[in-house]
Write a protein that holds these residues in place. Structure first.
Motif, PDB file in Angstrom:
ATOM      1  N   SER A 213       0.816  -1.211   0.000  1.00  0.00           N
ATOM      2  CA  SER A 213       0.000   0.000   0.000  1.00  0.00           C
ATOM      3  C   SER A 213       0.851   1.264   0.000  1.00  0.00           C
ATOM      4  N   THR A 214       1.929   1.242   0.794  1.00  0.00           N
ATOM      5  CA  THR A 214       2.771   2.434   0.939  1.00  0.00           C
ATOM      6  C   THR A 214       3.620   2.704  -0.303  1.00  0.00           C
ATOM      7  N   SER A 215       4.133   1.647  -0.909  1.00  0.00           N
ATOM      8  CA  SER A 215       5.063   1.804  -2.024  1.00  0.00           C
ATOM      9  C   SER A 215       4.389   1.775  -3.391  1.00  0.00           C
ATOM     10  N   GLY A 216       3.194   1.155  -3.456  1.00  0.00           N
ATOM     11  CA  GLY A 216       2.527   1.006  -4.745  1.00  0.00           C
ATOM     12  C   GLY A 216       2.954  -0.229  -5.508  1.00  0.00           C
ATOM     13  N   CYS A 217       3.751  -1.089  -4.891  1.00  0.00           N
ATOM     14  CA  CYS A 217       4.182  -2.311  -5.571  1.00  0.00           C
ATOM     15  C   CYS A 217       3.131  -3.405  -5.400  1.00  0.00           C
ATOM     16  N   LYS A 218       3.231  -4.436  -6.203  1.00  0.00           N
ATOM     17  CA  LYS A 218       2.422  -5.640  -6.040  1.00  0.00           C
ATOM     18  C   LYS A 218       3.329  -6.747  -5.512  1.00  0.00           C
ATOM     19  N   ILE A 219       2.837  -7.474  -4.515  1.00  0.00           N
ATOM     20  CA  ILE A 219       3.634  -8.536  -3.900  1.00  0.00           C
ATOM     21  C   ILE A 219       3.010  -9.884  -4.236  1.00  0.00           C
ATOM     22  N   LEU A 220       3.850 -10.808  -4.700  1.00  0.00           N
ATOM     23  CA  LEU A 220       3.450 -12.146  -5.113  1.00  0.00           C
ATOM     24  C   LEU A 220       4.089 -13.186  -4.208  1.00  0.00           C
ATOM     25  N   LEU A 221       3.406 -14.299  -4.010  1.00  0.00           N
ATOM     26  CA  LEU A 221       3.975 -15.412  -3.257  1.00  0.00           C
ATOM     27  C   LEU A 221       4.878 -16.239  -4.158  1.00  0.00           C
ATOM     28  N   ALA A 222       6.138 -16.415  -3.766  1.00  0.00           N
ATOM     29  CA  ALA A 222       7.042 -17.322  -4.482  1.00  0.00           C
ATOM     30  C   ALA A 222       6.756 -18.743  -4.009  1.00  0.00           C
ATOM     31  N   GLN A 223       6.057 -19.516  -4.846  1.00  0.00           N
ATOM     32  CA  GLN A 223       5.628 -20.853  -4.433  1.00  0.00           C
ATOM     33  C   GLN A 223       6.783 -21.825  -4.243  1.00  0.00           C
ATOM     34  N   LYS A 224       7.942 -21.509  -4.816  1.00  0.00           N
ATOM     35  CA  LYS A 224       9.086 -22.407  -4.637  1.00  0.00           C
ATOM     36  C   LYS A 224       9.488 -22.499  -3.174  1.00  0.00           C
ATOM     37  N   ALA A 225       9.138 -21.493  -2.370  1.00  0.00           N
ATOM     38  CA  ALA A 225       9.468 -21.508  -0.946  1.00  0.00           C
ATOM     39  C   ALA A 225       8.352 -22.096  -0.102  1.00  0.00           C
ATOM     40  N   PHE A 226       7.115 -21.890  -0.532  1.00  0.00           N
ATOM     41  CA  PHE A 226       5.970 -22.292   0.292  1.00  0.00           C
ATOM     42  C   PHE A 226       4.782 -22.543  -0.616  1.00  0.00           C
ATOM     43  N   SER A 227       4.291 -23.771  -0.631  1.00  0.00           N
ATOM     44  CA  SER A 227       3.189 -24.138  -1.534  1.00  0.00           C
ATOM     45  C   SER A 227       2.052 -24.833  -0.791  1.00  0.00           C
ATOM     46  N   MET A 228       1.851 -24.501   0.474  1.00  0.00           N
ATOM     47  CA  MET A 228       0.765 -25.092   1.265  1.00  0.00           C
ATOM     48  C   MET A 228      -0.549 -24.463   0.811  1.00  0.00           C
ATOM     49  N   PHE A 229      -1.136 -25.027  -0.233  1.00  0.00           N
ATOM     50  CA  PHE A 229      -2.242 -24.353  -0.912  1.00  0.00           C
ATOM     51  C   PHE A 229      -3.520 -24.309  -0.078  1.00  0.00           C
ATOM     52  N   SER A 230      -3.582 -25.058   1.013  1.00  0.00           N
ATOM     53  CA  SER A 230      -4.766 -24.969   1.864  1.00  0.00           C
ATOM     54  C   SER A 230      -4.893 -23.599   2.516  1.00  0.00           C
ATOM     55  N   VAL A 231      -3.791 -22.850   2.612  1.00  0.00           N
ATOM     56  CA  VAL A 231      -3.859 -21.499   3.186  1.00  0.00           C
ATOM     57  C   VAL A 231      -3.844 -20.414   2.105  1.00  0.00           C
ATOM     58  N   TYR A 232      -3.869 -20.806   0.829  1.00  0.00           N
ATOM     59  CA  TYR A 232      -3.891 -19.812  -0.237  1.00  0.00           C
ATOM     60  C   TYR A 232      -5.083 -18.850  -0.141  1.00  0.00           C
ATOM     61  N   PRO A 233      -6.277 -19.311   0.237  1.00  0.00           N
ATOM     62  CA  PRO A 233      -7.373 -18.343   0.374  1.00  0.00           C
ATOM     63  C   PRO A 233      -7.066 -17.233   1.378  1.00  0.00           C
ATOM     64  N   LEU A 234      -6.345 -17.561   2.449  1.00  0.00           N
ATOM     65  CA  LEU A 234      -5.939 -16.540   3.415  1.00  0.00           C
ATOM     66  C   LEU A 234      -4.909 -15.614   2.795  1.00  0.00           C
ATOM     67  N   LEU A 235      -3.891 -16.177   2.152  1.00  0.00           N
ATOM     68  CA  LEU A 235      -2.835 -15.367   1.551  1.00  0.00           C
ATOM     69  C   LEU A 235      -3.377 -14.459   0.458  1.00  0.00           C
ATOM     70  N   ALA A 236      -4.387 -14.941  -0.264  1.00  0.00           N
ATOM     71  CA  ALA A 236      -4.932 -14.180  -1.385  1.00  0.00           C
ATOM     72  C   ALA A 236      -5.640 -12.909  -0.941  1.00  0.00           C
ATOM     73  N   LYS A 237      -5.974 -12.812   0.332  1.00  0.00           N
ATOM     74  CA  LYS A 237      -6.578 -11.583   0.854  1.00  0.00           C
ATOM     75  C   LYS A 237      -5.553 -10.460   0.968  1.00  0.00           C
ATOM     76  N   TYR A 238      -4.267 -10.816   0.952  1.00  0.00           N
ATOM     77  CA  TYR A 238      -3.198  -9.845   1.187  1.00  0.00           C
ATOM     78  C   TYR A 238      -2.259  -9.672  -0.010  1.00  0.00           C
ATOM     79  N   LEU A 239      -2.099 -10.709  -0.818  1.00  0.00           N
ATOM     80  CA  LEU A 239      -1.110 -10.703  -1.892  1.00  0.00           C
ATOM     81  C   LEU A 239      -1.792 -10.679  -3.251  1.00  0.00           C
ATOM     82  N   ALA A 240      -1.042 -10.257  -4.273  1.00  0.00           N
ATOM     83  CA  ALA A 240      -1.617 -10.042  -5.602  1.00  0.00           C
ATOM     84  C   ALA A 240      -1.646 -11.292  -6.467  1.00  0.00           C
ATOM     85  N   GLY A 241      -0.924 -12.336  -6.063  1.00  0.00           N
ATOM     86  CA  GLY A 241      -0.876 -13.543  -6.868  1.00  0.00           C
ATOM     87  C   GLY A 241       0.331 -14.382  -6.507  1.00  0.00           C
ATOM     88  N   THR A 242       0.777 -15.184  -7.472  1.00  0.00           N
ATOM     89  CA  THR A 242       1.874 -16.125  -7.227  1.00  0.00           C
ATOM     90  C   THR A 242       2.918 -16.073  -8.330  1.00  0.00           C
TER      91      THR A 242
END
Length: 375
Positions: free
Chosen positions: A30-59
Motif C-alpha cells: 500500500s505504501t510503495s505502490g508495488c504488487k507482492i506475489l507469493l514465491a511458491q518455490k518456498a511455500f506451496s501449502m495451498f490450503s492457506v492460499y485463500p488466506l494469503l490471497a486476501k493480502y497478496l496479488a498472486g503467485t
C-alpha cells in the motif's frame, strides 16, 4: 486437537504468525505502490492460499506445475520464470500464466510471439552481475558463470518490441540495503530500457518481515522506479510470507554414545529439511542453545542410513530421553516443498494451528505416497 496430541514428525503452520507477516506485506504494498506475489518455490501449502490471497496479488512459479497450482488454488496474477522452457509444455503453460519471464534473448525469440498472441505478457530476466551475498554461492544468481539471467554483454536490443517487462532476482534472505545496491547497478546498465516497459519485477529474497528489515529503504527504491519510469513494480518474496510462522515438531527415538551423545529423531535432515545439508544451515530449536552453552549437549540426527543425516549440535538445560519432544523453528519455508522419501521415510503430517490455538491436520501421508512415485 491440541498440539500435545499431534503425531510426530509434523510441520505446523501458525495462522496468527502468518497473518502478522501478511499485514506487514500488505502495508508495504500500500505504501510503495508495488504488487507482492507469493514465491511458491518456498511455500506451496495451498490450503492457506485463500488466506494469503486476501493480502497478496498472486503467485510466482518456476514451471508448469507450480503455475497451474497458483492459477487453480490462489488466483490473482500468475507469473512464471524458468531458465529454459519445454516446447511441449508452452501451450498448457499459457492457459495459466499472465507473465512469462524468459532467461535469454534466444528464448524470447523462440516463444515471445506465441506469448503475445495468447494475450499474455513477456519479460526477460536480467543478471546485473552484482553479487551481494556472502558464503552461499549455491544461492547466488550473480556468482561467476551463473546460468540465471541475461548479462549486459548478452542483451539483444532487437527483442525489445517483444518485451513487456524486465526482471532481476539476486537476493537470498537479505535486507533492503542489498536491494538498493543491486537496483543501482541494474539501473545504470538497463534503466534506459524501462521507459518502454510496463513493469519491473525485483524478484525475491527480500526479508521484509524480519524485525531489523529496513522497510523505508525498500519503499524508497520501489517508488523511485515507479515515479522515474512509470512501471508497475513487483516483489516476489517467499521467505518473508512465512518467516517464523512454521515449526517442525519431532521426538527423540534413541540416544547413542560414540565420543559424543547423539539423539536420533523421527525427523530427518536429509528427508525433511534438506537445506540443513545443502547450505549448510543450522535451524533454530526452541529452548535450546549452542553446543556447550547449556548443561547437556547432544548431536541431533535423523533415522536414515545416510551417515551425514545430521541436523547439528545443540545444548539443553535438562537431559534428553526417549520420547522427548523438540520443536524446530522457522520451518515453513523451503521445507515442505523439498521433502523426499529416501529410505522409505514417511513424510511429516502437515498441521494448521488457527488463531484460537486449535490444530487441524491438513494432510497425512501414507505408504501409498511413497510407493506411487516409484513405479
Amino acid at each position: 486437537m491440541q498440539e500435545r496430541e499431534l503425531r510426530t514428525p509434523c510441520f505446523l503452520v501458525d495462522e496468527k504468525k502468518l497473518i502478522h507477516n501478511l499485514e506487514i506485506l500488505k502495508e508495504v504494498s500500500s505504501t510503495s505502490g508495488c504488487k507482492i506475489l507469493l514465491a511458491q518455490k518456498a511455500f506451496s501449502m495451498f490450503s492457506v492460499y485463500p488466506l494469503l490471497a486476501k493480502y497478496l496479488a498472486g503467485t510466482t512459479a518456476s514451471g508448469l506445475y507450480e503455475a497451474r497450482l497458483g492459477y487453480e488454488e490462489f488466483g490473482g496474477e500468475t507469473h512464471v520464470y524458468s531458465p529454459a522452457y519445454r516446447e511441449e509444455e508452452m501451450d498448457e503453460l499459457l492457459k495459466y500464466a499472465d507473465h512469462v519471464i524468459f532467461n535469454s534473448p534466444a528464448q524470447v525469440r523462440k516463444y515471445g510471439e506465441k506469448v503475445r498472441s495468447a494475450g499474455k505478457q513477456a519479460g526477460l530476466r536480467i543478471n546485473p552481475e552484482c553479487s551481494t551475498q556472502e558464503g552461499h554461492a549455491i544461492y547466488d544468481p550473480c556468482a561467476p558463470g551463473s546460468r540465471l539471467g541475461t548479462t549486459y554483454a548478452q542483451f539483444d536490443e532487437s527483442i525489445l518490441p517483444m518485451l513487456d517487462g524486465l526482471h532481476f532476482h539476486t537476493l537470498c534472505e537479505q535486507n533492503s540495503d542489498d536491494l538498493e545496491t543491486t537496483a543501482q547497478v541494474f539501473e545504470e546498465k538497463f534503466g534506459k530500457y524501462l521507459y518502454n516497459m510496463k513493469w519491473l519485477n525485483m524478484g525475491g529474497g527480500h526479508h521484509i518481515t524480519r524485525e531489523d528489515y529496513d522497510i523505508s529503504r525498500l519503499v524508497k527504491v520501489v517508488r523511485h522506479f515507479r515515479e522515474t519510469y512509470g512501471v508497475q513494480v513487483y516483489l516476489e518474496p517467499g521467505e518473508a510470507v512465512v518467516l517464523n510462522a512454521g515449526y517442525l515438531v519431532t521426538k527423540v527415538l534413541e540416544i547413542v554414545k560414540n565420543q559424543t551423545e547423539t539423539a536420533i529423531l523421527d525427523a530427518s535432515a536429509a528427508c525433511h529439511m534438506p537445506d540443513v545439508i545443502e547450505m549448510p544451515y543450522r535451524p533454530p530449536l526452541l529452548g535450546a542453545g549452542k553446543a556447550g552453552e547449556k548443561a547437556y549437549t547432544y548431536r541431533l540426527a535423523g533415522p536414515t542410513c545416510l551417515a551425514g543425516d545430521v541436523i547439528g549440535d545443540y545444548s539443553f538445560s535438562e537431559p534428553l530421553k526417549e520420547g522427548s519432544t523438540l520443536v524446530f523453528e522457522d520451518m515453513a519455508l523451503y521445507t515442505m516443498v523439498k521433502t523426499n522419501t529416501f529410505n522409505g521415510m514417511p513424510l511429516p503430517d502437515i498441521v494448521f494451528r488457527d488463531c484460537a490455538g486449535e490444530c487441524r491436520i491438513v494432510r497425512r501421508f501414507s505408504y501409498d505416497d511413497f510407493k506411487n512415485r516409484l513405479s
